[in-house]
Enzyme design. Structure first.
Site, PDB file in Angstrom:
ATOM      1  N   CYS A 151       0.818  -1.222   0.000  1.00  0.00           N
ATOM      2  CA  CYS A 151       0.000   0.000   0.000  1.00  0.00           C
ATOM      3  C   CYS A 151       0.849   1.269   0.000  1.00  0.00           C
ATOM      4  O   CYS A 151       0.343   2.362  -0.246  1.00  0.00           O
ATOM      5  CB  CYS A 151      -0.918   0.025   1.216  1.00  0.00           C
ATOM      6  SG  CYS A 151      -2.012  -1.405   1.289  1.00  0.00           S
ATOM      7  N   ILE A 201      -6.692 -27.643   1.945  1.00  0.00           N
ATOM      8  CA  ILE A 201      -6.190 -26.407   1.321  1.00  0.00           C
ATOM      9  C   ILE A 201      -7.091 -25.230   1.675  1.00  0.00           C
ATOM     10  O   ILE A 201      -8.310 -25.302   1.505  1.00  0.00           O
ATOM     11  CB  ILE A 201      -6.089 -26.552  -0.213  1.00  0.00           C
ATOM     12  CG1 ILE A 201      -5.243 -27.791  -0.569  1.00  0.00           C
ATOM     13  CG2 ILE A 201      -5.506 -25.285  -0.837  1.00  0.00           C
ATOM     14  CD1 ILE A 201      -5.097 -28.039  -2.063  1.00  0.00           C
ATOM     15  N   ALA A 209      -7.505 -20.735   1.649  1.00  0.00           N
ATOM     16  CA  ALA A 209      -7.080 -19.587   0.836  1.00  0.00           C
ATOM     17  C   ALA A 209      -7.572 -18.286   1.455  1.00  0.00           C
ATOM     18  O   ALA A 209      -8.636 -18.246   2.089  1.00  0.00           O
ATOM     19  CB  ALA A 209      -7.609 -19.709  -0.592  1.00  0.00           C
ATOM     20  N   GLY A 219      -7.147 -13.614   1.061  1.00  0.00           N
ATOM     21  CA  GLY A 219      -6.611 -12.446   0.362  1.00  0.00           C
ATOM     22  C   GLY A 219      -7.319 -12.125  -0.943  1.00  0.00           C
ATOM     23  O   GLY A 219      -8.462 -12.503  -1.171  1.00  0.00           O
ATOM     24  N   ASP A 220      -6.618 -11.397  -1.790  1.00  0.00           N
ATOM     25  CA  ASP A 220      -7.207 -10.874  -3.024  1.00  0.00           C
ATOM     26  C   ASP A 220      -7.693 -11.966  -3.972  1.00  0.00           C
ATOM     27  O   ASP A 220      -8.495 -11.703  -4.864  1.00  0.00           O
ATOM     28  CB  ASP A 220      -6.177 -10.022  -3.791  1.00  0.00           C
ATOM     29  CG  ASP A 220      -5.775  -8.774  -3.019  1.00  0.00           C
ATOM     30  OD1 ASP A 220      -6.294  -8.566  -1.896  1.00  0.00           O
ATOM     31  OD2 ASP A 220      -4.939  -8.006  -3.543  1.00  0.00           O
ATOM     32  N   TYR A 252     -16.446  14.845  21.979  1.00  0.00           N
ATOM     33  CA  TYR A 252     -16.523  16.226  21.531  1.00  0.00           C
ATOM     34  C   TYR A 252     -15.710  17.178  22.409  1.00  0.00           C
ATOM     35  O   TYR A 252     -15.878  17.234  23.614  1.00  0.00           O
ATOM     36  CB  TYR A 252     -17.981  16.710  21.515  1.00  0.00           C
ATOM     37  CG  TYR A 252     -18.084  18.215  21.477  1.00  0.00           C
ATOM     38  CD1 TYR A 252     -17.429  18.940  20.475  1.00  0.00           C
ATOM     39  CD2 TYR A 252     -18.777  18.927  22.455  1.00  0.00           C
ATOM     40  CE1 TYR A 252     -17.469  20.320  20.459  1.00  0.00           C
ATOM     41  CE2 TYR A 252     -18.825  20.311  22.442  1.00  0.00           C
ATOM     42  CZ  TYR A 252     -18.169  21.007  21.444  1.00  0.00           C
ATOM     43  OH  TYR A 252     -18.191  22.373  21.427  1.00  0.00           O
TER      44      TYR A 252
END
Lengths: 581, 581
Positions: free
Chosen positions: B42, B278, B280, B282-283, B429
């Protein structure tokens, strides 16, 4: 429908506007004892330094503007003397003309606010002693600053307003001292969190006397001496008294309205007093603390505004079934303390302890945004939660981003979220704004691990007691680098750097419970996991790390820049340069 | 237990660390095709301008450091060629030596990420065209910047990464153009919100071509010409292709793992693929959008990190009953767009419309903190919600504090809160940080009023259509001051200043529906309330006010500072001074 509202600042003015928007026909009279309605009371301290340069900016709404927009009969400089509940009238006195009038109402709203506590300390009548609650108070302080050119200010009380005043005196170039009767400033915070503010303020050359009270004041020709209970004396050119407020309940009490056990006006969940035609909001009422369920006084502007909106609807409602419920407040608050923001919500550890509820508390120190992007600042975040994971409260202190994390946690508390939910929050991330694991996520991760038994932590005060009373009963391991260890560590701590730990397990004795620590707690956690899986049964990790321990236990000293007795002989420019470096 | 992890950036590295903390004995192999694990993907664009000056800062964890702390077998520059599910092995190739090895696993984690889309546009092979996804990509761009001294950059694609790259090219002193095929940049935002960013970027002298696509590229001796579908041509010295990413699924597909309908690896709620050994993250995986309930690709670092933590626990879990559930993501995201922050969470209006769900959307413009305290900046906040009040999504754009408000609303959405709950939130505040009525409260108030029928609003696009197609069917009243009206107003609008409205009701015809508006919507709301209670039955108030309407409909033009064809003849200092003023 004729409505009288007594008190024209936050609660009263907001309710008046909402009433008008809902009912174009109602006759609405807004009574204010002071000269201004709807002024920015939260902004007052900032005019002292000039941060808010124009006094006029504090007058958010003028009487004329408010009247023009909302067609409300605004009467400032008018005091409500008494309420005749039987006849539904209020007796008013115009404070300029002295004229008294009687005004009838169908519905009455009390929003009188709170008054500054002024205990009968000898010498408290000194002309050098001020309070700050409204514009006339501010005008008096500004006049004194202009006329007397004070060099040395003393603020009595380390609450939010006291600290704001102290900061603004300091920013104006006065050498400033804060006297606080409790062991720490920032009452809603726990010791170790407030200690961060202590260190910061002393760095800024503000003097703090903690756990000490004013015994008496003595005026001298050109200054006043503040005598503390400890015997210490402080020379003061100007003194602000800011030890707290109490609800203004005289009018309500005289009218026979029910008061609560802790001194505020008692209202039901519709914000109605014991008289069905009279409602009340703001600093004068008792509310339910949403987290503890206990009755509380929460004199803050945010709750007052929300109460005002609800009460306006309820005052116009045909019957109770159409009324909206006010569900209480949780004391979310924030304070700018010089470069820091100190923010909190819900209950602190001391409050949860006092309630006798089982809980855990953990402290994390995370970056305000990704460390590799410039300007990341550390946020110290304390989370207090139940054994079922429910979040009770949080405190955050840091230069940037503490407000955001407390607002997120305040939202989570309102929703009844658990620490697992905090871990799972999907917050906005890009390097300039946060981290893929936000400080709130990190606090949630740590708390989740604590509760599921995969991470045993020890707090700084428990460890301090062990090191003081029975240091031989534990084995203390500092898993930071030798360089960090060489600068400072805890007494008796042995240094085994985390990355060496797997190879050096044989050096660690198996007879005593282990306490591990690092700088902020993360490496300590990794070390904890290695040790627990390597046959060490009793291990705990210091929450908040060495950093929190050092802040909490450090013997901090006041700045020593001035010859106090002769401060009036110093050039103001010289004072300012010593204060601001 | 032997675990192989394929992909060593956000998801893979986080899972590896969590696996080790949970299991000191497991054999963990981390495979990364690139030269670096756990780099700051990033942060890559910010090295272009020097905002992140040191390349080394992007290497968050070194291979050696990670191995030392977590005792993990890290193999970078290693590609996973294939998976033999029957024998539970992976074939690896060392990209330096070319050597191939076969490694067995008990559990396999796929975290391969996504790859940049590179459509077969003629000329796309130009050496002046780059993508930016990893450190070697960045190194190539930096080398080109150093060697070729480009003056003019073209970024193809106005998504988050494209805009970050554009900003950093601009900050480095290049004249920068963004080409976006859709009608607006910032895909997760609605038109009128993205329009704020358009205006801001053009003010910064960035050129935007919207609703236009690349037809082809043609290399010239010292530059490349980008030919757009519209026939326009742009001269470019350096081009970044950033039109999107798609999941890297080749390995999974070749292994016969099930893929989803939208092209990602299919996983169950435990993040397990169709093969029980398996997993998985992420993207590369398909997730559930928490708000819509639909399957989505959400290639963001935050979700990847949370998935990694969950999957690590599940990979070690004895059986499915001990597994943790991943409940999906809602696409909370933020982008720095020059001085602005643009943040969003949940669904935008276009997405809700596409789902066919009844909804309302309102826009407010509030100060980031109390207006009387210096530095308050406007936040434009759009809230999209169901008729039952449930919050579907929000978008915020502003110089300060947009991140905080979106994080609060993201938390509220996760909790299933309604707009009434937003109104009731108790946020921190003090004048430097917020307002007694925070922008989130204000958005909640407006939405509550819309839903309870006390405030009818009209959106800018609906009003635009009326003004275009049938302007005579409504009466349009601008309730701003005559001074504001004189500067600009909507066509056909009559000016009756709010504070005059009660006196001038007689001037308003009763035959047609009324549409009122002010600058941001608040005065329009007060006017609406007066009119509705004065016998005007059909009234609506323009949400977001004239400000939103003007932004959304303004014909914005590109900056015209340069003789594009001759930009290479200009002195770089001259370009920089024209760009940065």
């Amino acid at each position: 429908m004729k409505i009288i509202i007594i008190g024209g600042v936050a609660g009263g003015a907001t309710a008046a506007a909402r009433l008008r928007r809902s009912d174009e026909q109602a006759e609405i009279v807004l009574i204010e004892r002071g000269p201004y309605i709807s002024f920015a009371n939260c902004g007052l301290p900032y005019h002292i330094s000039g941060a808010i340069a124009e006094r006029g900016k504090l007058l958010v709404t003028t009487e004329a503007g408010f009247t023009a927009r909302y067609a409300i009969d605004v009467r400032s400089r008018t005091e409500a003397l008494s309420i005749d509940r039987a006849h539904k009238t209020v007796t008013l006195r115009n404070l300029d003309s002295g004229e008294e009038t009687v005004e009838s109402y169908d519905r009455l709203l009390l929003s009188p606010g709170a008054e500054v506590l002024k205990p009968p300390i000898p010498g408290i009548g000194s002309p050098r002693i001020f309070t700050l609650r409204n514009i006339p108070d501010l005008d008096r302080i500004m006049a004194s600053l202009g006329e007397n050119k004070p060099r040395r200010a003393v603020v009595i009380g380390g609450g939010f307003i006291g600290l704001e005043v102290a900061e603004n005196f300091h920013d104006r170039g006065l050498f400033t001292t804060v006297v606080e009767g409790a062991s720490h400033i920032l009452p809603p915070f726990d010791d170790e969190m407030a200690a961060i503010a202590h260190a910061h303020m002393r760095e800024k050359q503000v003097e703090l006397y903690l756990g000490d009270k004013v015994d008496h004041f003595e005026d001298r020709a050109d200054h006043t001496i503040v005598f503390l209970a400890s015997g210490k004396r402080i020379q003061a050119d100007i003194i602000i008294l800011s030890i707290g407020v109490r609800p203004e309940v005289k009018l309500a009490r005289d009218a026979g309205l029910e008061l609560g056990a802790i001194g505020g006006i008692k209202v039901d969940e519709h914000l109605r007093t014991s008289d069905p035609a009279i409602f009340a909001v703001g600093d004068a009422i008792e509310v339910v603390n949403k987290v503890s369920g206990k009755t509380a006084l929460i004199p803050l502007a945010g709750p007052a505004n929300r109460q005002a909106r609800i009460v306006a609807d309820n005052m116009l409602a045909a019957d109770p079934s159409a009324c909206k419920k006010y569900r209480g407040a949780m004391g979310t608050a924030i304070l700018k303390v010089f470069d820091l923001a100190a923010a909190c919500t819900g209950l602190n550890e001391a409050a949860v302890q006092a309630l006798g509820i089982p809980y855990r508390a953990s402290i994390t120190h995370s970056g305000s945004h990704a460390s590799y992007y410039p300007g990341s600042q550390q946020i110290s975040l304390k989370l207090v939660y139940g054994l079922d994971g429910r979040v009770f409260g949080a405190q955050a202190i840091g230069i940037d981003g503490a407000d955001k994390r407390i607002d997120v946690i305040a939202t989570a508390i309102k929703a009844g979220m658990t620490v697992d939910d905090l871990a799972d929050l999907e917050l906005a991330y890009a390097p300039p704004f946060g981290s893929a694991k936000d400080p709130v996520n990190v606090a949630g991760y740590v708390a989740s691990n604590v509760l599921d038994g995969s991470h045993d932590i020890i707090g700084w005060s428990e460890l301090r007691d062990i090191l003081r009373d029975a240091p031989d009963t534990i084995e203390l391991i500092d898993v930071r680098t030798p360089e960090e260890y060489a600068i400072a560590s805890l007494p008796g701590a042995r240094n085994i750097e985390l990355n060496q730990l797997r190879k050096r397990l044989g050096e660690i004795g198996r007879g005593k419970p282990l306490v591990v620590f690092c700088q902020v707690g993360l490496r300590g956690y990794v070390a904890y996991r290695i040790l627990k899986q390597s046959g060490f049964d009793e291990v705990s990790n210091l929450t908040g790390g060495f950093k929190t321990y050092a802040w909490a236990t450090e013997k901090q000293s006041n700045p020593d820049l001035f010859d106090y007795e002769n401060i009036r002989q110093l050039d103001p420019a010289e004072i300012a340069s010593r204060l601001h470096g």
